[in-house]
Design a protein around this motif. Structure first.
Motif, PDB file in Angstrom:
ATOM      1  N   ALA A   1      30.191  40.485  34.193  1.00 30.59           N
ATOM      2  CA  ALA A   1      30.588  41.396  33.110  1.00 30.59           C
ATOM      3  C   ALA A   1      29.737  42.658  33.143  1.00 30.59           C
ATOM      4  CB  ALA A   1      30.469  40.698  31.760  1.00 30.59           C
ATOM      5  N   GLN A   2      28.437  42.500  33.366  1.00 27.03           N
ATOM      6  CA  GLN A   2      27.545  43.665  33.431  1.00 27.03           C
ATOM      7  C   GLN A   2      27.903  44.553  34.612  1.00 27.03           C
ATOM      8  OE1 GLN A   2      23.664  41.875  33.603  1.00 27.03           O
ATOM      9  NE2 GLN A   2      23.631  41.401  31.422  1.00 27.03           N
ATOM     10  N   ALA A   3      28.133  43.943  35.755  1.00 26.88           N
ATOM     11  CA  ALA A   3      28.464  44.713  36.948  1.00 26.88           C
ATOM     12  C   ALA A   3      29.810  45.421  36.795  1.00 26.88           C
ATOM     13  CB  ALA A   3      28.478  43.799  38.174  1.00 26.88           C
ATOM     14  N   VAL A   4      30.806  44.710  36.277  1.00 33.74           N
ATOM     15  CA  VAL A   4      32.138  45.316  36.092  1.00 33.74           C
ATOM     16  C   VAL A   4      32.041  46.495  35.130  1.00 33.74           C
ATOM     17  CG1 VAL A   4      34.435  44.942  35.100  1.00 33.74           C
ATOM     18  CG2 VAL A   4      33.477  43.276  36.694  1.00 33.74           C
ATOM     19  N   SER A   5      31.349  46.302  34.022  1.00 30.87           N
ATOM     20  CA  SER A   5      31.203  47.377  33.045  1.00 30.87           C
ATOM     21  C   SER A   5      30.507  48.587  33.664  1.00 30.87           C
ATOM     22  CB  SER A   5      30.408  46.880  31.836  1.00 30.87           C
ATOM     23  OG  SER A   5      30.178  47.937  30.929  1.00 30.87           O
ATOM     24  N   SER A   6      29.424  48.347  34.371  1.00 30.60           N
ATOM     25  CA  SER A   6      28.670  49.443  34.992  1.00 30.60           C
ATOM     26  C   SER A   6      29.508  50.190  36.022  1.00 30.60           C
ATOM     27  CB  SER A   6      27.402  48.903  35.655  1.00 30.60           C
ATOM     28  OG  SER A   6      26.553  48.326  34.702  1.00 30.60           O
ATOM     29  N   LEU A   7      30.219  49.443  36.853  1.00 27.26           N
ATOM     30  CA  LEU A   7      31.027  50.078  37.889  1.00 27.26           C
ATOM     31  C   LEU A   7      32.232  50.816  37.304  1.00 27.26           C
ATOM     32  CD1 LEU A   7      30.794  47.308  40.617  1.00 27.26           C
ATOM     33  CD2 LEU A   7      29.633  49.522  40.595  1.00 27.26           C
ATOM     34  N   LYS A   8      32.791  50.296  36.216  1.00 21.97           N
ATOM     35  CA  LYS A   8      33.880  51.015  35.551  1.00 21.97           C
ATOM     36  C   LYS A   8      33.376  52.337  34.987  1.00 21.97           C
ATOM     37  CE  LYS A   8      37.113  47.397  34.058  1.00 21.97           C
ATOM     38  NZ  LYS A   8      37.748  46.785  32.887  1.00 21.97           N
ATOM     39  N   GLU A   9      32.161  52.323  34.412  1.00 22.29           N
ATOM     40  CA  GLU A   9      31.578  53.555  33.877  1.00 22.29           C
ATOM     41  C   GLU A   9      31.368  54.595  34.974  1.00 22.29           C
ATOM     42  OE1 GLU A   9      28.016  52.816  31.630  1.00 22.29           O
ATOM     43  OE2 GLU A   9      29.044  51.431  30.276  1.00 22.29           O
ATOM     44  N   LEU A  10      31.050  54.118  36.178  1.00 28.30           N
ATOM     45  CA  LEU A  10      30.850  55.020  37.308  1.00 28.30           C
ATOM     46  C   LEU A  10      32.174  55.394  37.987  1.00 28.30           C
ATOM     47  CD1 LEU A  10      27.711  53.330  38.884  1.00 28.30           C
ATOM     48  CD2 LEU A  10      27.799  55.483  37.609  1.00 28.30           C
ATOM     49  N   ARG A  11      33.260  54.894  37.425  1.00 31.85           N
ATOM     50  CA  ARG A  11      34.614  55.180  37.901  1.00 31.85           C
ATOM     51  C   ARG A  11      34.875  54.686  39.325  1.00 31.85           C
ATOM     52  NH1 ARG A  11      37.183  58.190  34.061  1.00 31.85           N
ATOM     53  NH2 ARG A  11      35.858  59.411  32.698  1.00 31.85           N
ATOM     54  N   TYR A  12      34.321  53.519  39.613  1.00 30.36           N
ATOM     55  CA  TYR A  12      34.646  52.860  40.880  1.00 30.36           C
ATOM     56  C   TYR A  12      36.096  52.411  40.816  1.00 30.36           C
ATOM     57  CZ  TYR A  12      30.073  52.186  43.125  1.00 30.36           C
ATOM     58  OH  TYR A  12      28.889  52.352  43.779  1.00 30.36           O
ATOM     59  N   GLY A  13      36.726  52.293  41.963  1.00 33.12           N
ATOM     60  CA  GLY A  13      38.083  51.768  42.021  1.00 33.12           C
ATOM     61  C   GLY A  13      38.072  50.254  41.852  1.00 33.12           C
ATOM     62  N   ASN A  14      39.179  49.720  41.390  1.00 31.75           N
ATOM     63  CA  ASN A  14      39.272  48.276  41.156  1.00 31.75           C
ATOM     64  C   ASN A  14      38.987  47.451  42.410  1.00 31.75           C
ATOM     65  OD1 ASN A  14      39.861  48.838  38.523  1.00 31.75           O
ATOM     66  ND2 ASN A  14      42.018  48.272  38.645  1.00 31.75           N
ATOM     67  N   THR A  15      39.464  47.924  43.553  1.00 27.24           N
ATOM     68  CA  THR A  15      39.232  47.200  44.799  1.00 27.24           C
ATOM     69  C   THR A  15      37.742  47.154  45.134  1.00 27.24           C
ATOM     70  OG1 THR A  15      41.408  47.854  45.621  1.00 27.24           O
ATOM     71  CG2 THR A  15      39.815  47.094  47.259  1.00 27.24           C
TER      72      THR A  15
ATOM     73  N   THR B   1      38.229  34.977  36.946  1.00 27.96           N
ATOM     74  CA  THR B   1      37.695  35.640  35.758  1.00 27.96           C
ATOM     75  C   THR B   1      37.360  37.093  36.079  1.00 27.96           C
ATOM     76  OG1 THR B   1      36.803  33.554  34.933  1.00 27.96           O
ATOM     77  CG2 THR B   1      35.870  35.571  34.018  1.00 27.96           C
ATOM     78  N   LEU B   2      36.766  37.325  37.239  1.00 26.16           N
ATOM     79  CA  LEU B   2      36.452  38.687  37.667  1.00 26.16           C
ATOM     80  C   LEU B   2      37.704  39.549  37.708  1.00 26.16           C
ATOM     81  CD1 LEU B   2      34.791  40.978  39.006  1.00 26.16           C
ATOM     82  CD2 LEU B   2      35.225  39.818  41.189  1.00 26.16           C
ATOM     83  N   ASN B   3      38.779  39.030  38.299  1.00 25.54           N
ATOM     84  CA  ASN B   3      40.026  39.795  38.384  1.00 25.54           C
ATOM     85  C   ASN B   3      40.548  40.165  37.007  1.00 25.54           C
ATOM     86  OD1 ASN B   3      40.160  39.901  41.200  1.00 25.54           O
ATOM     87  ND2 ASN B   3      41.172  37.915  41.309  1.00 25.54           N
ATOM     88  N   LYS B   4      40.431  39.250  36.057  1.00 31.67           N
ATOM     89  CA  LYS B   4      40.867  39.543  34.682  1.00 31.67           C
ATOM     90  C   LYS B   4      40.001  40.630  34.060  1.00 31.67           C
ATOM     91  CE  LYS B   4      42.643  34.890  33.895  1.00 31.67           C
ATOM     92  NZ  LYS B   4      42.437  33.621  33.190  1.00 31.67           N
ATOM     93  N   MET B   5      38.685  40.563  34.301  1.00 27.53           N
ATOM     94  CA  MET B   5      37.773  41.578  33.766  1.00 27.53           C
ATOM     95  C   MET B   5      38.106  42.956  34.316  1.00 27.53           C
ATOM     96  SD  MET B   5      33.959  39.997  33.898  1.00 27.53           S
ATOM     97  CE  MET B   5      33.525  38.438  33.173  1.00 27.53           C
ATOM     98  N   VAL B   6      38.336  43.014  35.608  1.00 21.06           N
ATOM     99  CA  VAL B   6      38.616  44.297  36.261  1.00 21.06           C
ATOM    100  C   VAL B   6      39.922  44.888  35.730  1.00 21.06           C
ATOM    101  CG1 VAL B   6      39.160  45.409  38.466  1.00 21.06           C
ATOM    102  CG2 VAL B   6      37.278  43.768  38.317  1.00 21.06           C
ATOM    103  N   ASP B   7      40.936  44.059  35.555  1.00 24.00           N
ATOM    104  CA  ASP B   7      42.239  44.542  35.099  1.00 24.00           C
ATOM    105  C   ASP B   7      42.269  44.877  33.612  1.00 24.00           C
ATOM    106  OD1 ASP B   7      43.271  44.328  37.656  1.00 24.00           O
ATOM    107  OD2 ASP B   7      44.018  42.291  37.339  1.00 24.00           O
TER     108      ASP B   7
ATOM    109  N   ASN C   1      35.753  48.020  28.498  1.00 22.04           N
ATOM    110  CA  ASN C   1      34.712  48.549  29.372  1.00 22.04           C
ATOM    111  C   ASN C   1      33.309  48.106  28.998  1.00 22.04           C
ATOM    112  OD1 ASN C   1      36.520  49.960  30.964  1.00 22.04           O
ATOM    113  ND2 ASN C   1      36.309  51.843  29.799  1.00 22.04           N
ATOM    114  N   THR C   2      33.097  47.637  27.783  1.00 20.97           N
ATOM    115  CA  THR C   2      31.736  47.331  27.357  1.00 20.97           C
ATOM    116  C   THR C   2      31.315  45.936  27.791  1.00 20.97           C
ATOM    117  OG1 THR C   2      32.411  46.450  25.209  1.00 20.97           O
ATOM    118  CG2 THR C   2      31.963  48.834  25.326  1.00 20.97           C
ATOM    119  N   ILE C   3      30.026  45.812  28.071  1.00 20.90           N
ATOM    120  CA  ILE C   3      29.483  44.530  28.517  1.00 20.90           C
ATOM    121  C   ILE C   3      29.702  43.456  27.466  1.00 20.90           C
ATOM    122  CG2 ILE C   3      27.357  43.291  29.136  1.00 20.90           C
ATOM    123  CD1 ILE C   3      26.317  45.997  30.238  1.00 20.90           C
TER     124      ILE C   3
END
Length: 99
Positions: A37-51, A77-83, A87-89
């Motif tokens: 969750a922390q990594a997904v949130s951080s990477l979304k904030e940095l506007r990384y692509g889903n892949t 679970t990761l796939n659900k978080m990404v989709d 955005n918040t942890i």
């Protein structure tokens, strides 16, 4: 960037701490979910692509979890978080890491 490094270090420490066990503890599974969750949130904030997010966080999951069934569940679970639009942890942890 600091959050990503913190997540990587935390995952590495967790993987090392449980390296001698034959299976994954429930504590490790919970911790891995929170790290994801922390990594997904951080990477979304940095506007990384889903892949890219999936690839990077999958590496953390595979490094930390030994049992393939747990890896598969963590990957789902990761796939659900990404989709998810969340955005918040804290919101990701509450939605996906609650038992």
């Amino acid at each position: 960037m600091k959050k990503i490094l913190l997540a990587l270090v935390t995952a590495s420490v967790a993987a090392f701490a449980y390296a001698n066990s034959a299976s994954d503890s429930s504590e490790l599974l919970s911790q891995q979910c929170k790290i994801s969750a922390q990594a997904v949130s951080s990477l979304k904030e940095l506007r990384y692509g889903n892949t890219s997010i999936r690839k990077d966080v999958t590496g953390l999951i595979n490094m930390s979890l030994k049992v393939q069934e747990n890896r598969d569940a963590a990957q789902q679970t990761l796939n659900k978080m990404v989709d998810d639009r969340i955005n918040t942890i804290s919101a990701l942890e509450e939605k996906y890491c609650s038992v």
